[in-house]
Design a protein around this motif. Sequence first.
Motif, short mmCIF file in Angstrom:
data_model
loop_
_atom_site.label_atom_id
_atom_site.label_comp_id
_atom_site.label_asym_id
_atom_site.label_seq_id
_atom_site.Cartn_x
_atom_site.Cartn_y
_atom_site.Cartn_z
N LEU A 167 71.36 -36.17 -50.13
CA LEU A 167 72.32 -35.10 -50.43
C LEU A 167 73.72 -35.67 -50.53
CD1 LEU A 167 73.20 -32.22 -50.88
CD2 LEU A 167 73.12 -31.85 -48.40
N ALA A 168 74.08 -36.56 -49.61
CA ALA A 168 75.40 -37.18 -49.66
C ALA A 168 75.58 -37.97 -50.96
CB ALA A 168 75.59 -38.10 -48.46
N LYS A 169 74.56 -38.70 -51.36
CA LYS A 169 74.63 -39.48 -52.59
C LYS A 169 74.81 -38.56 -53.80
CE LYS A 169 72.11 -43.20 -54.94
NZ LYS A 169 71.70 -42.53 -56.17
N HIS A 173 78.07 -38.41 -56.41
CA HIS A 173 77.94 -38.56 -57.86
C HIS A 173 78.43 -37.34 -58.63
CE1 HIS A 173 75.98 -42.41 -58.02
NE2 HIS A 173 74.96 -42.03 -57.27
N GLU A 174 78.20 -36.14 -58.08
CA GLU A 174 78.36 -34.93 -58.88
C GLU A 174 79.58 -34.10 -58.53
OE1 GLU A 174 74.78 -32.66 -58.73
OE2 GLU A 174 73.54 -34.25 -59.58
N THR A 175 80.28 -34.40 -57.45
CA THR A 175 81.42 -33.57 -57.05
C THR A 175 82.62 -34.45 -56.76
OG1 THR A 175 81.15 -33.58 -54.64
CG2 THR A 175 79.74 -32.07 -55.89
N PRO A 176 83.82 -33.85 -56.79
CA PRO A 176 85.04 -34.58 -56.42
C PRO A 176 85.39 -34.45 -54.94
CG PRO A 176 85.66 -32.50 -57.40
CD PRO A 176 84.15 -32.54 -57.41
N LEU A 177 84.43 -34.04 -54.12
CA LEU A 177 84.72 -33.87 -52.70
C LEU A 177 85.22 -35.17 -52.07
CD1 LEU A 177 81.68 -31.79 -51.32
CD2 LEU A 177 84.05 -31.02 -51.46
N PHE A 194 78.42 -41.70 -41.11
CA PHE A 194 78.24 -41.61 -42.56
C PHE A 194 78.58 -42.94 -43.22
CE2 PHE A 194 80.73 -40.56 -46.50
CZ PHE A 194 79.67 -40.24 -47.32
N ASN A 195 79.74 -43.51 -42.89
CA ASN A 195 80.16 -44.78 -43.48
C ASN A 195 79.21 -45.92 -43.08
OD1 ASN A 195 82.43 -43.79 -44.83
ND2 ASN A 195 83.69 -43.94 -42.98
N GLU A 196 78.80 -45.94 -41.82
CA GLU A 196 77.90 -46.99 -41.35
C GLU A 196 76.56 -46.93 -42.08
OE1 GLU A 196 77.66 -46.25 -37.21
OE2 GLU A 196 79.48 -47.40 -36.70
N THR A 197 76.05 -45.73 -42.28
CA THR A 197 74.76 -45.58 -42.95
C THR A 197 74.81 -46.11 -44.37
OG1 THR A 197 74.18 -43.65 -41.60
CG2 THR A 197 73.01 -43.92 -43.69
N PHE A 198 75.88 -45.77 -45.09
CA PHE A 198 75.97 -46.22 -46.48
C PHE A 198 76.24 -47.72 -46.58
CE2 PHE A 198 75.72 -41.88 -47.57
CZ PHE A 198 75.45 -41.80 -48.93
N LEU A 199 77.00 -48.25 -45.66
CA LEU A 199 77.21 -49.70 -45.64
C LEU A 199 75.90 -50.43 -45.38
CD1 LEU A 199 80.60 -50.03 -43.73
CD2 LEU A 199 80.14 -50.80 -46.07
N GLU A 200 75.10 -49.87 -44.49
CA GLU A 200 73.82 -50.48 -44.16
C GLU A 200 72.85 -50.41 -45.33
OE1 GLU A 200 70.14 -49.82 -40.96
OE2 GLU A 200 72.08 -48.85 -40.65
N LEU A 201 72.84 -49.27 -46.04
CA LEU A 201 71.90 -49.08 -47.14
C LEU A 201 72.33 -49.81 -48.41
CD1 LEU A 201 70.76 -45.33 -47.05
CD2 LEU A 201 69.30 -47.33 -46.93
N PHE A 202 73.60 -49.65 -48.77
CA PHE A 202 74.06 -50.11 -50.07
C PHE A 202 74.98 -51.33 -50.02
CE2 PHE A 202 73.23 -45.54 -50.45
CZ PHE A 202 72.36 -45.53 -51.54
N GLY A 203 75.37 -51.73 -48.81
CA GLY A 203 76.24 -52.87 -48.70
C GLY A 203 77.64 -52.62 -49.20
N ARG A 204 78.04 -51.39 -49.27
CA ARG A 204 79.37 -51.01 -49.75
C ARG A 204 79.72 -49.64 -49.18
NH1 ARG A 204 77.54 -50.29 -56.00
NH2 ARG A 204 75.88 -51.71 -55.31
N PRO A 206 80.75 -45.66 -49.05
CA PRO A 206 80.28 -44.57 -49.92
C PRO A 206 81.19 -44.30 -51.11
CG PRO A 206 80.97 -43.74 -47.76
CD PRO A 206 80.88 -45.21 -47.66
N ALA A 207 82.51 -44.46 -50.94
CA ALA A 207 83.43 -44.19 -52.05
C ALA A 207 83.17 -45.11 -53.23
CB ALA A 207 84.87 -44.33 -51.58
N ALA A 208 82.63 -46.31 -52.98
CA ALA A 208 82.37 -47.25 -54.06
C ALA A 208 81.23 -46.80 -54.96
CB ALA A 208 82.06 -48.62 -53.48
N LEU A 209 80.43 -45.83 -54.51
CA LEU A 209 79.32 -45.34 -55.33
C LEU A 209 79.77 -44.30 -56.35
CD1 LEU A 209 76.54 -44.87 -52.62
CD2 LEU A 209 76.93 -46.83 -54.11
N ARG A 210 80.97 -43.80 -56.20
CA ARG A 210 81.47 -42.79 -57.15
C ARG A 210 81.81 -43.49 -58.46
NH1 ARG A 210 84.86 -38.23 -54.58
NH2 ARG A 210 82.77 -37.36 -54.37
N ARG A 211 81.08 -43.09 -59.50
CA ARG A 211 81.19 -43.80 -60.77
C ARG A 211 82.49 -43.50 -61.50
NH1 ARG A 211 74.99 -42.72 -62.87
NH2 ARG A 211 73.96 -44.08 -61.36
N SER A 212 83.02 -42.32 -61.32
CA SER A 212 84.25 -41.95 -62.00
C SER A 212 85.17 -41.26 -61.02
CB SER A 212 83.97 -41.03 -63.19
OG SER A 212 83.38 -39.82 -62.75
N ARG A 213 86.43 -41.42 -61.21
CA ARG A 213 87.41 -40.78 -60.36
C ARG A 213 87.80 -39.46 -60.98
NH1 ARG A 213 86.82 -43.44 -55.68
NH2 ARG A 213 86.67 -45.67 -56.08
#
Length: 526
Positions: A167-169, A173-177, A194-204, A206-213
């Motif tokens: 859901l976070a992912k 991707h879909e909202t500007p939250l 939240f930040n620790e989980t995404f760093l562990e999963l994706f190595g980056r 969460p903000a880095a997963l947002r494809r467009s600003r």
Amino acid sequence: MPDFRELSRASARKARDMPCTMVDDFLMDMDRTACYRAISTRDIRFDGRLFVGVKTTGIYCRPICPARTPKFENVSFYASAAAAQEAGFRPCLRCRPEVSPDLAFWRGSSNTVSRALALIESGGLDGDDVEGLANWLGVGGRQLRRLFRQHVGASPIAVAQTRRVLLAKQLIHETPLPMAEVALASGFNSVRRFNETFLELFGRPPAALRRSRDKTRREAGALSVRLPYRPPYDWDAMLSFLSARAIPGVEIVAGDSYRRTIAIGGKCGVISVVPAPKNRIDVRVRFPEMAALPQIIARVRRVFDLAADPDTIGAHLALDPSLAPLVAARPGLRVPGAWDGFELAVRAIFGQQITVPAATKLLGKLVQAFGDPLPPAMTDSEGLSHLFPFAARIASSNLATLGMPGARAMAVTSLAQAISADPAIFSRGASLEDAIVKLRALPGIGEWTAQYIAMRELREPDAFPAADIGLLRAMTDGEGRRPSPAELLTRSERWRPWRAYAALHLWAAGVPHPALSGKIDEREAA
């Protein structure tokens, strides 16, 4: 990678021609050859039923992922996203597993697992542990974990964690939250976790997963999220059902959209739902607390029956010659859910011995008299003005002022008092039978109403009101003989575990029916 020309004919046929009713049982065996064929051919039938982990990249994908098919020796297969994630794989950024159909409710043969998944989606593990969840379901914690391993391929904790991550992912991707709001809206207890989980999963981060600003400004407390479903979907039938029962001031069906007022945790807001491309619905939420988003999404999925697998259900029901033409005519028919159990129960009692329009009009009076008005910032010019009255308010009110029979008013008041004392009455429990017994103990609730609440609020796919007049009429034989309730109940055994869907098909076949267009049987009167 094996040469498919050298595969045995049995394996090839197994992968290519497997009936939908056998797909889930087959996937539990995880035949690597047939699963590999499914991902090689991008077989859409397996979307939501099968996830593939790629060992060389550490990523798990949907079977329809457009990326190049990995080598046979480099993949492993999983029956759920939670199982793949628990095995150490991270979600693919290209095929986005978070937008695949969620068919976990319909996987396997364990009713306990289905009920547990429903409770987890509603936040059952947010403030409790697996032992508490197991106690609610009437089993031991060890047994529940074993059942999850068998039917889902992952632990209950892993399922809850995967739901939060996906859901976070999706929100990223879909909202500007902002990321802090994404963390709260997806069910994480803290931004740090939240930040620790995404760093562990994706190595980056969460903000880095947002494809467009996205620089567009959003209305305070409002966002849109798209929820997937497995086609086909009879949207017209769903809206027709909801429109006939839309409570004035609380619900509106206009065009192809459904809108209503909502209240969660002492806060109130408005949602709207419309169909979207690629087998999804678009849900627009205006609510002051984004932390309530998982609950809102869970309720929307329940109302619109998004977790159903129409192919599996339809194939099973079509085995009965009397249902086969009905299923063929309405292949995407769903069982409409309810936003709130108390609201549904009040509607059912109000509708005893009167038509659906008359009951809806009476409910409008109830809302105007006892419902809290929406704050000015939430009201609009299209008729949404009030929340449905809370049970505590009805419990201390005199409903005789609405002009309804005294016995029925007393039944609703007594029901409100019971709900105020035990708000968990409408939560899924150990079994359908236990739920019916508990519901029938409530004031004004008879067998028909209990089965109806089990279908729409508890989301019990096997609930079946065998004494329903419309169902008995629909099953009248060629000689004009109508079966007895006991005979219909016996006949319905072949429709298990999808009897609720069988009932919807019979009701939608054009036979006048009290639940859809007429009066509810007077035996339901208090």
